[in-house]
Design an enzyme around this catalytic site. Structure first.
Site, PDB file in Angstrom:
ATOM      1  N   THR A 297      29.654  -7.742 -77.993  1.00  2.10           N
ATOM      2  CA  THR A 297      28.357  -7.744 -78.664  1.00  2.10           C
ATOM      3  C   THR A 297      28.339  -6.775 -79.834  1.00  2.10           C
ATOM      4  O   THR A 297      29.052  -5.778 -79.844  1.00  2.10           O
ATOM      5  CB  THR A 297      27.231  -7.332 -77.690  1.00  2.10           C
ATOM      6  OG1 THR A 297      27.509  -6.039 -77.158  1.00  2.10           O
ATOM      7  CG2 THR A 297      27.083  -8.339 -76.563  1.00  2.10           C
TER       8      THR A 297
ATOM      9  N   GLU B 151      21.480  -6.359 -78.621  1.00  3.50           N
ATOM     10  CA  GLU B 151      22.923  -6.617 -78.423  1.00  3.50           C
ATOM     11  C   GLU B 151      23.168  -8.092 -78.642  1.00  3.50           C
ATOM     12  O   GLU B 151      22.740  -8.903 -77.818  1.00  3.50           O
ATOM     13  CB  GLU B 151      23.310  -6.348 -76.973  1.00  3.50           C
ATOM     14  CG  GLU B 151      23.513  -4.918 -76.585  1.00  3.50           C
ATOM     15  CD  GLU B 151      24.192  -4.881 -75.217  1.00  3.50           C
ATOM     16  OE1 GLU B 151      25.253  -4.261 -75.130  1.00  3.50           O
ATOM     17  OE2 GLU B 151      23.679  -5.481 -74.269  1.00  3.50           O
TER      18      GLU B 151
ATOM     19  N   ASN C 101      25.895  -4.182 -81.442  1.00  2.27           N
ATOM     20  CA  ASN C 101      24.725  -3.434 -80.973  1.00  2.27           C
ATOM     21  C   ASN C 101      23.963  -2.815 -82.137  1.00  2.27           C
ATOM     22  O   ASN C 101      24.552  -2.185 -83.009  1.00  2.27           O
ATOM     23  CB  ASN C 101      25.166  -2.313 -80.028  1.00  2.27           C
ATOM     24  CG  ASN C 101      25.878  -2.845 -78.799  1.00  2.27           C
ATOM     25  OD1 ASN C 101      25.909  -4.064 -78.572  1.00  2.27           O
ATOM     26  ND2 ASN C 101      26.439  -1.952 -78.022  1.00  2.27           N
TER      27      ASN C 101
HETATM   28  N1  RBF Z   1      21.938  -6.726 -69.042  1.00  2.00           N
HETATM   29  C1  RBF Z   1      21.107  -6.610 -67.979  1.00  2.00           C
HETATM   30  O1  RBF Z   1      20.998  -5.537 -67.392  1.00  2.00           O
HETATM   31  N2  RBF Z   1      20.353  -7.678 -67.557  1.00  2.00           N
HETATM   32  C2  RBF Z   1      20.400  -8.878 -68.173  1.00  2.00           C
HETATM   33  O2  RBF Z   1      19.692  -9.813 -67.768  1.00  2.00           O
HETATM   34  C3  RBF Z   1      21.296  -9.030 -69.275  1.00  2.00           C
HETATM   35  N3  RBF Z   1      21.406 -10.216 -69.930  1.00  2.00           N
HETATM   36  C4  RBF Z   1      22.244 -10.321 -71.014  1.00  2.00           C
HETATM   37  C5  RBF Z   1      22.336 -11.527 -71.711  1.00  2.00           C
HETATM   38  C6  RBF Z   1      23.140 -11.655 -72.827  1.00  2.00           C
HETATM   39  C7  RBF Z   1      23.195 -12.959 -73.554  1.00  2.00           C
HETATM   40  C8  RBF Z   1      23.914 -10.547 -73.269  1.00  2.00           C
HETATM   41  C9  RBF Z   1      24.792 -10.656 -74.481  1.00  2.00           C
HETATM   42  C10 RBF Z   1      23.825  -9.358 -72.599  1.00  2.00           C
HETATM   43  C11 RBF Z   1      23.001  -9.227 -71.448  1.00  2.00           C
HETATM   44  N4  RBF Z   1      22.905  -8.028 -70.760  1.00  2.00           N
HETATM   45  C12 RBF Z   1      22.047  -7.908 -69.694  1.00  2.00           C
HETATM   46  C13 RBF Z   1      23.524  -6.835 -71.302  1.00  2.00           C
HETATM   47  C14 RBF Z   1      24.911  -6.690 -70.861  1.00  2.00           C
HETATM   48  O3  RBF Z   1      24.802  -5.975 -69.706  1.00  2.00           O
HETATM   49  C15 RBF Z   1      25.611  -5.933 -71.981  1.00  2.00           C
HETATM   50  O4  RBF Z   1      26.236  -6.820 -72.825  1.00  2.00           O
HETATM   51  C16 RBF Z   1      26.569  -4.935 -71.403  1.00  2.00           C
HETATM   52  O5  RBF Z   1      25.778  -3.891 -70.955  1.00  2.00           O
HETATM   53  C17 RBF Z   1      27.558  -4.445 -72.441  1.00  2.00           C
HETATM   54  O6  RBF Z   1      26.990  -3.541 -73.317  1.00  2.00           O
HETATM   55 MG    MG Z   2      28.257  -4.171 -76.712  1.00  2.00          MG
END
Ligand code: RBF
Ligand code: MG
Length: 308
Positions: free
Chosen positions: A208, A256, A210
């Site tokens: 991602t 992100e 950020n």
């Molecule tokens: N993190 C969460 O804690 N809960 C989520 O529902 C969640 N959904 C995500 C959906 C997408 C499309 C993306 C790209 C990230 C999501 N994340 C979510 C964040 C994910 O945990 C994050 O990419 C990591 O923390 C890496 O930095």
């Molecule tokens: Mg990231």
């Protein structure tokens, strides 16, 4: 398009212009009508069209602790004003000195002497001068006295109501980016420099980009289908998490974005991410595997929505 302020002053080429005056945060349909009128009036008379705006937003000046509410940055507004046909942008630094000017002093010192305005165009709800003492009637009277024209553009109505930044903010806070986009004429978009991440996204299989939300209004936290515009102009589809990532500690507010079919490193680049559709709220999953599977579902849905 040139950006001017009290420091740079107003070069001769931009004096004698028609000035659209307002905050124009969001640059929505109503603001576009005001600027459109100024551009038409200016160019019909062979004059420059200037869009004048305030920075910081007067509301921020008077309420420094208010929640973030911006719909655009100055850079975004500058591009939008240029696309609308303006010849220059003038930024009033909203400070104690400016806030203390009465309506008459603002018109004389700022509009006439500093900007050299031949005419001014505003929305019907424009107020100005210390304690908001001036309104459009005041501006017209001052114009007659000081020798500039003053035009008022009525509000624009769409989908059963007046187009306003307040209505757009409510749509965004409540997870309706499509409705906000209808009033803005484009999706709400966050522009910022991509920060270094913790690489957890990459480990999950979804790297991602950020970005901090800075002064932007906080839209509903959740997962969005997005489009990202890179510094080189490329536009990429993607899926983004806007929020605090409840699965991870410490919670940190971020946008992100995972872009499809892209493998480059965006660190340090300025990227503009448009929120196209709201997919779901952020959630806590039992395992990273479950989160990864959900992100896969989100990505597939976003791809499909963006392809429509
Ligand atoms: N993190 C969460 O804690 N809960 C989520 O529902 C969640 N959904 C995500 C959906 C997408 C499309 C993306 C790209 C990230 C999501 N994340 C979510 C964040 C994910 O945990 C994050 O990419 C990591 O923390 C890496 O930095
Ligand atoms: Mg990231």
């Amino acid at each position: 398009m040139e950006r001017l302020d009290s420091g740079s002053g107003v070069p001769a080429a931009y004096r004698g212009g028609i000035v659209a005056l307002g905050n124009f945060d969001g640059f929505h349909l109503g603001h576009q009508a005001v600027v459109g009128r100024a551009v038409a009036h200016a160019h019909a008379g062979g004059r420059p069209a200037i869009v004048a705006t305030f920075d910081p937003h007067p509301r921020r000046f008077f309420q420094p602790d208010a929640e973030p509410f911006r719909l655009t940055t100055l850079d975004q507004r500058q591009r939008l004003f240029a696309e609308a046909g303006a010849d220059a942008m003038f930024v009033f630094r909203f400070d104690t000195a400016l806030a203390g000017l009465g309506a008459g002093a603002f018109a004389e010192a700022q509009l006439v002497r500093l900007l050299g305005a031949a005419g001014v165009v505003t929305g019907n709800d424009f107020t100005f001068g210390k304690g908001r003492e001036g309104d459009v009637a005041t501006l017209a009277a001052l114009g007659a006295q000081l020798g500039f024209s003053a035009e008022v553009v009525p509000p624009v109505t769409l989908e059963g109501g007046t187009v306003s930044s307040t209505r757009i903010r409510a749509h965004l806070r409540e997870g309706r980016p499509r409705e906000a986009a209808a009033l803005l004429t484009r999706p709400f978009a966050i522009e910022a420099v991509v920060e270094g991440g913790d690489r957890r996204g990459r480990e999950l299989g979804y790297p991602t980009a950020n970005m901090a939300l800075a002064n932007y209004l906080r839209p509903a936290y959740g997962i969005y289908a997005v489009r990202g515009r890179l510094a080189d102009g490329r536009v990429l589809g993607g899926v983004a998490n806007l929020g605090v990532r409840p699965m991870f500690d410490p919670p940190r507010e971020l946008l992100e974005s995972h872009f499809f079919d892209f493998s480059g490193d965006l660190y340090g680049q300025t990227v503009e991410v448009s929120l196209v559709e709201y997919l779901r709220p952020e959630a806590k999953f039992d395992s990273l595997e479950a989160l990864k599977a959900q992100i896969g579902t989100d990505a597939a849905r976003a791809r499909e929505l963006l392809a429509r």
